[in-house]
Design a protein around this motif. Structure first.
Motif, PDB file in Angstrom:
ATOM      1  N   GLU A  11       0.826  -1.218   0.000  1.00 36.68           N
ATOM      2  CA  GLU A  11       0.000   0.000   0.000  1.00 36.68           C
ATOM      3  C   GLU A  11       0.853   1.258   0.000  1.00 36.68           C
ATOM      4  N   CYS A  33       2.441   1.641  -3.476  1.00 37.03           N
ATOM      5  CA  CYS A  33       1.444   2.055  -4.468  1.00 37.03           C
ATOM      6  C   CYS A  33       1.103   3.534  -4.339  1.00 37.03           C
ATOM      7  N   SER A  34       1.023   4.033  -3.122  1.00 34.81           N
ATOM      8  CA  SER A  34       0.673   5.443  -2.918  1.00 34.81           C
ATOM      9  C   SER A  34       1.778   6.380  -3.382  1.00 34.81           C
ATOM     10  N   LEU A  71       3.787   5.799  -6.021  1.00 38.04           N
ATOM     11  CA  LEU A  71       4.072   5.669  -7.455  1.00 38.04           C
ATOM     12  C   LEU A  71       3.492   6.848  -8.225  1.00 38.04           C
ATOM     13  N   ASP A 130       1.661   8.853 -11.306  1.00 40.19           N
ATOM     14  CA  ASP A 130       0.534   8.420 -12.134  1.00 40.19           C
ATOM     15  C   ASP A 130       1.003   7.782 -13.436  1.00 40.19           C
ATOM     16  N   VAL A 146       1.678   4.078 -12.860  1.00 39.28           N
ATOM     17  CA  VAL A 146       0.581   3.226 -12.384  1.00 39.28           C
ATOM     18  C   VAL A 146       0.026   2.386 -13.527  1.00 39.28           C
ATOM     19  N   VAL A 174       2.344  -0.488 -14.292  1.00 40.77           N
ATOM     20  CA  VAL A 174       2.274  -1.549 -13.290  1.00 40.77           C
ATOM     21  C   VAL A 174       1.008  -2.388 -13.496  1.00 40.77           C
ATOM     22  N   LEU A 175      -0.119  -1.719 -13.781  1.00 42.05           N
ATOM     23  CA  LEU A 175      -1.359  -2.452 -14.055  1.00 42.05           C
ATOM     24  C   LEU A 175      -1.205  -3.349 -15.289  1.00 42.05           C
ATOM     25  N   TRP A 177      -1.794  -6.180  -4.968  1.00 42.79           N
ATOM     26  CA  TRP A 177      -1.264  -5.077  -5.774  1.00 42.79           C
ATOM     27  C   TRP A 177      -2.369  -4.414  -6.588  1.00 42.79           C
ATOM     28  N   LYS A 196      -4.867  -2.440  -4.263  1.00 40.03           N
ATOM     29  CA  LYS A 196      -4.319  -1.200  -3.706  1.00 40.03           C
ATOM     30  C   LYS A 196      -4.166  -0.119  -4.778  1.00 40.03           C
ATOM     31  N   LEU A 197      -3.705  -0.523  -5.973  1.00 38.42           N
ATOM     32  CA  LEU A 197      -3.525   0.453  -7.053  1.00 38.42           C
ATOM     33  C   LEU A 197      -4.852   1.061  -7.475  1.00 38.42           C
ATOM     34  N   HIS A 216      -5.591   4.988  -6.773  1.00 37.91           N
ATOM     35  CA  HIS A 216      -5.492   5.813  -7.984  1.00 37.91           C
ATOM     36  C   HIS A 216      -6.737   5.726  -8.851  1.00 37.91           C
TER      37      HIS A 216
END
Length: 871
Positions: A746, A749-750, A752, A754, A757, A760-761, A780, A783-784, A788
């Protein structure tokens, strides 16, 4: 927008022509498919087409003994040296004439190719750092007709060559004092195969008329004597009239079919000790292919009738005989263990792998032997269904095969009609078909099979149908230059009629259902707001097709392209782009909003297909015109053949037949990660996923694997992930992400940005396909999306393919886990039920035992009482 779609695979076609070859470990099979090669992993049920191609159809393949190299030779004699490890072309060469066979020596130091009536031996690329590709060592003459096959002795000292002149020649790879060449006769037809016995110079030869000759040599391999160095050798002799460029180097060896007594004195001698016949009773026709496994002494022969035989040599004992096809067996190969036998039938495009000891199929595949015309993706993007002109429907998944279906519904029209197009609504409840002769549209219920309605209104053949994916609207295109929109909810009433300037060929809705694309005969693609019946854009795509000139065309390709148009359309998953293809080797992708061409994909470079070149080859032109026109003369006054108008595939009765290149159907995957095209070559897949491509993102000099691991060791996880994404190596990204503790996901992820993101997805979506860390990657993704999600919504259109890909991956795992859980629940309930039954049974048995013991004790008491009374 960057389009990085790359060729990913060729499916639907498994074999065309040429020789099959097993890899070194015997678990994979190399099959030539047109101008490409496919690698079938038989143990893992995987198929891969290498991302390389020759200029014409491949006719022979030679694999190095260590399995790292392959030589691919096409029908014109052009060769590619390919690395099977890096899956790339290392070297190109041209033999200037068609090659009949190619074979590496067992030690991997030489390879021999046969062309015309000669055999050419080359130095093979070595394992050292120097590279010495295609350097001619020796040229062997002897046969009077074309050579057909090659085989080596186990120690690479000698090789044998079969010929169409019914002779077999044994040559020394080096100049041995007692064996330079030897000619063997004894056959009455073309030699199909020649095979050395294990660790011996003894030889088997097989001819086309079904005869097997067993040859015994009076000398062992160890008995070959090196040539004395003092003997004079004549090198580099070039015969007059020969046009081989390779003969300018290397040594020439000229064999004689009937040497004199002095030449054969103290030389190796062969004697025929047996001759056998396969078709004694005339049950089988010509023998077409053969293979021999030296360790098991197993000879496999294939015939033109589709029958194959297994014999044990040298006694010629028949082990097995089976018919696997009604077409000729063109190629046979046996794996290193001798357990699996591969058969290729070029007539129907069949590929089979047979395990002869258990008498079962390891692989049994047949592609469409005529052109594919349609395809469809499954909703999850895992499967593809194709339909062909051979009347077959095939389902393909990249990893697995062998699907079995049954026909559960047949839809018929009230009167005989020729259907030209088909469409099914998004719910799968409504089926529609357009007619080519009655100009009507038929609507059926999928559940009941009942005809619901017949829609009339068009004044020409129906060319295309498409259901709106969101609303209950059916669009129909016709040759009457109109597109009609039918309202499903209002008794199929005509909602709108769109007027065009030319015949309509294909219609397609955007995935959100708000836009309709129409391709017409004049080469235009028009875009419509179908709700308001307003045209919102158009693309002039006729010149983008870039048509090729067919051999029989009387006009240039530029003039021919004026009458060409797109015949298939497909929107991308996000609706921003559209794919278009037709009678051309190119597929165009356009930006819908800007209405510009973004990229052209060349689907084939195979010159064995017609209409591939823009200009005719001047080497094929004579003072009387093109050689193709003259050779295929139909006997009319002009002496040239004129094809009938509208013929798509050409006249199959011609002596030479070249199928025309075309794209018949295009479809995007629901995930947006790939798209597929049915073409003359087969089913082509273009994908964004490619593991061997280096594609860095905002790379700088400090981003290296060692620095990334150093940052990861310092527990700066967010920075390590950003650096790994910049380098964009998938394995390194996986290593970094999996090193992050689950309780810190978490926080990472916070922090990272934009921009990263989305990447990563994208990685998570692909990782779900192969990784076993399901819960970790779910954390993952959760949380992402939670942290976001609001910002991602603002870029929803751009991120739609990635989100869909992620959703499909998670859904597939959810279904698998659900099935597993349901199965476990069932097993637990079953075990509990069995346990309860056993407990009740034991309780019942215990009560019965107690009753029996009580009755026994009562009986004893009665007996004692009787005894006391009597006393």
């Amino acid at each position: 927008m960057k389009f990085a779609y790359r060729f990913s695979g060729l499916l639907g076609t498994v074999y065309r022509r040429g020789n099959l070859s097993f890899t070194r470990d015997g678990s994979s099979l190399v099959s030539p498919v047109g101008n490409r090669i496919s690698l079938f992993d038989l143990k893992n049920n995987k198929c891969e087409t290498l991302p390389l191609a020759t200029r014409h159809n491949i006719v022979c393949v030679g694999l190095s003994p260590d399995g790292s190299l392959a030589i691919l030779v096409d029908e014109e004699g052009a060769a590619l040296l390919v690395s099977l490890v890096g899956k790339s072309v290392i070297h190109q060469f041209h033999f200037h004439k068609p090659v009949h066979s190619v074979s590496f020596s067992p030690d991997g130091k030489k390879f021999v190719i046969t062309k015309d009536n000669v055999a050419l031996m080359y130095h093979a690329p070595g394992k050292k750092r120097e590279f010495n590709a295609f350097v001619l060592d020796k040229t062997y003459y002897g046969p009077y007709d074309e050579t057909t096959c090659i085989d080596w002795t186990d120690d690479s000292k000698c090789f044998a060559v079969g010929s169409k002149d019914m002779s077999t020649w044994v040559f020394g790879a080096e100049r041995w004092a007692n064996l330079i060449y030897y000619s063997l006769g004894g056959h009455k037809d073309v030699i199909v195969g020649c095979f050395f016995e294990e660790n011996s110079l003894d030889l088997y030869t097989v001819s086309q008329d079904g005869a097997l000759c067993v040859w015994q040599c009076d000398t062992e391999l160890d008995g070959l004597k090196p040539m004395p160095p003092k003997e004079d050798r004549k090198k580099n002799r070039i015969k007059e009239g020969e046009e081989f460029l390779e003969e300018s180097k290397g040594e020439e060896i000229h064999g004689k079919a009937h040497p004199n007594e002095q030449e054969i004195r103290e030389k190796v001698k062969y004697s025929r000790i047996a001759k056998y016949f396969f078709n004694k009773e005339g049950d089988f026709n010509n023998l077409t292919s053969a293979a021999y496994h030296k360790k098991t002494h197993l000879l496999v022969t294939g015939f033109a009738s589709g029958v194959f035989h297994l014999h044990e040599l040298p006694d010629f004992n028949l082990i097995h005989s089976l018919s696997i096809s009604d077409q000729r067996i063109a190629s046979i190969s046996i794996n290193c263990t001798g357990d699996w036998i591969a058969f290729g039938c070029s007539g129907l495009g069949q590929l089979l792998v047979w395990e002869w000891q258990s008498e079962s199929y390891v692989l049994k595949q047949q592609g469409h032997f005529n052109s594919m015309v349609s395809l469809a993706y499954s909703p999850d993007g895992q499967y593809i269904v194709t339909g062909g002109e051979d009347g077959k429907v095939s389902e393909t998944v990249v990893l697995k095969y062998d699907f079995k279906y049954r026909n559960f519904r047949t839809f018929t029209s009230p009167r005989p009609s020729q259907f030209s197009c088909l469409a099914v609504d998004s719910s799968g409840e409504i089926v529609s078909a357009g007619s080519q002769d009655s100009f009507e549209i038929y609507i059926w219920s999928m559940q009941s099979g009942r005809l619901l309605d017949v829609l009339a209104g068009h004044e020409g053949p129906i060319s295309s149908l498409s259901f709106n994916p969101v609303k209950c609207v059916l669009a129909s295109g016709s040759w009457d230059k109109t597109v009609k929109l039918w309202d499903m909810l209002d008794s199929w009433r005509t909602k709108e009629t769109l007027m065009l300037n030319s015949d309509v060929l294909v219609v397609a809705f955007r995935p959100d259902g708000k836009e309709l694309a129409v391709a017409s005969l004049n080469g235009q693609i028009t875009f419509w707001d179908h709700e308001n019946a307003v045209q919102v854009g158009s693309i002039e795509g006729r010149h983008d097709l870039q048509m090729g000139r067919k051999e029989l065309d009387k006009i240039t390709a530029k003039q021919s392209a004026k009458g060409k148009s797109f015949t298939t359309l497909c929107y991308s998953a996000d609706g921003q782009s559209i794919l278009a293809g037709g009678l051309s080797k190119f597929v165009c992708i356009y930006n819908v909003k800007e209405q510009i061409l973004m990229k052209k994909f060349e689907i084939s470079c195979n010159l064995s297909l017609d209409a591939m070149e823009e200009y005719l080859d001047r080497r094929k032109m004579t003072e009387f015109g093109s050689m193709a026109l003259i050779d295929e003369g139909a006997g009319d006054e002009e002496g040239v053949a004129i094809p009938l108008p509208g013929v798509k595939r050409g006249d199959m009765s011609y002596r030479r037949f070249k199928p025309e290149i075309r794209v018949t159907c295009l479809r995007f995957s629901p995930t947006g990660r790939s798209w597929a095209a049915t073409t003359t070559e087969g089913l082509l897949i273009y994908s964004l996923d490619s593991g061997m491509i280096f594609d860095p993102f905002e790379l700088d000099i400090d981003v290296t694997p060692s620095n990334i691991r150093k940052t990861l060791h310092q527990k700066e996880y967010a920075m390590a992930i950003i650096m790994a994404l910049k380098l964009n190596e998938k394995k390194l990204i996986q290593e970094v992400i999996e090193a992050v503790p689950s309780d810190e996901v978490e926080v990472v992820c916070s922090s990272l940005p934009d921009l990263y993101v989305e990447k990563v997805l994208e990685f998570l979506a692909s990782a779900f396909e192969i990784s076993c860390h399901l819960e970790f990657y779910l954390i993952w993704a959760h949380k992402l999306l939670m942290l976001h999600g609001q910002k991602l919504k603002t870029r929803s259109q751009k991120l739609l393919p990635v989100i869909q890909f992620l959703q499909k991956s998670i859904q597939r795992h959810f279904e698998d886990v659900s099935k597993l859980c349901e199965w476990n629940i069932y097993n637990i309930k079953y075990a509990l039920a069995i346990s309860q039954q056993r407990g009740m049974k034991r309780l019942a048995e215990t009560s019965v035992d107690e009753e029996e013991s009580e009755s026994d004790s009562d009986y004893l008491m009665q007996e004692d009482h009787k005894d006391s009374l009597s006393s």
